[in-house]
Design a protein around this motif. Structure first.
Motif: not given
Length: 291
Positions: A246-271
């Motif tokens: 379940a955690k693997a599916i969450y990482n692949i389907v949700i977490m990875r895309h959420f992180d990429n979206m936040m990088r685009r929105l907030k840039g280095q401040a997110w990191i």
């Protein structure tokens, strides 16, 4: 002062039944020292052979620079012909590594040099991945996005391995919404004044040599440092534990895309926020643990 690490158990060979009972079911790592001596790869695979069969291939290279918001997921830092990269490995220490290089796709003939072992787990046969590194190059401490069971075969030279299970997360300065710890921790020689929680973590270590296989259980954190130039191949099987799946599916389907979206929105401040949170959350837990 050093990390609290016990040596990974070692066996010369192992049967499927013993592997399942002693290591897979309790989810414990093991090094099998003489499992692949009947593989052609055992005698053939070295850096010169890889240069010969894959020298014209352009390979993606990664180093140990911190994550930058502009970098895409697993985006390489450089590219080079395999022959030029191997010449570099042999000539001088380099931070450049190759990881997740699919040999079926890139050099199908290499598949004739090994067989898929029967450990009672269904291996994903389309994903035999190669990893290369030069002297003192290393991976950040991380766990794999799919929390797979990993069979890691090493070729040429020596490689230092440090492992932690998921129960140690609270001590490792895990970065939220990511699969890594703080990238500025040196797990070969950590600074306990800067990272005091690491004193409470319990893990495993070994030095992997040519022809040896390491079993890394589901979701284990792993840090790998090349003590000499060399390379490894990983075969993987999907997690059997429903929670890990379940955690693997969450990482692949949700977490990875959420992180990429936040990088685009907030840039280095997110990191930067994530790196600060890694310290805040770990210290909070450690203070609660102390009281």
């Amino acid at each position: 002062m050093k990390l609290n690490l016990e040596q990974i158990p070692r066996v010369k060979t192992i049967t499927k039944a013993d592997f399942l009972k002693q290591y897979f079911k309790p989810q414990k790592p093991v090094v099998v020292e003489r499992f692949i001596e009947d593989w052609p790869a055992y005698t053939k695979w070295n850096l010169d052979y890889m240069s010969k069969v894959a020298g014209t291939k352009t390979v993606p290279l990664y180093d140990d620079r911190p994550v930058d918001y502009k970098d895409g997921f697993n985006q390489p830092h450089a590219k080079m012909k395999m022959s030029a990269y191997i010449n570099l490995l042999k000539k001088e220490p380099t931070k450049y590594r190759i990881f997740l290089w699919n040999i079926l796709k890139e050099v199908p003939a290499l598949q004739q040099d090994f067989t898929y072992p029967d450990f009672g787990l269904r291996l994903i046969k389309g994903l035999p991945m190669l990893f290369f590194g030069g002297t003192n190059s290393h991976t950040f401490m991380h766990y794999d996005i799919d929390l797979a069971n990993i069979f890691h075969f090493h070729f040429q030279g020596n490689k230092e391995i440090v492992l932690f299970n998921q129960q140690q997360n609270k001590y490792l300065y895990k970065v939220p919404h990511a699969l890594i710890t703080r990238e500025d921790i040196n797990f070969s020689d950590p600074d306990f004044n800067k990272w005091p929680a690491l004193q409470h973590a319990s893990g495993y270590k070994t030095i992997l040599k040519h022809g040896e296989m390491l079993y890394i259980p589901e979701g284990y954190w792993h840090y790998m440092k090349y003590l000499t130039p060399g390379f490894s191949m990983s075969l993987r099987a999907i997690p059997r534990n429903p929670k890990n799946l379940a955690k693997a599916i969450y990482n692949i389907v949700i977490m990875r895309h959420f992180d990429n979206m936040m990088r685009r929105l907030k840039g280095q401040a997110w990191i930067d926020w994530k790196n600060k949170q890694a310290v805040i959350r770990t210290n909070t837990h450690m203070n609660q643990h102390a009281t």
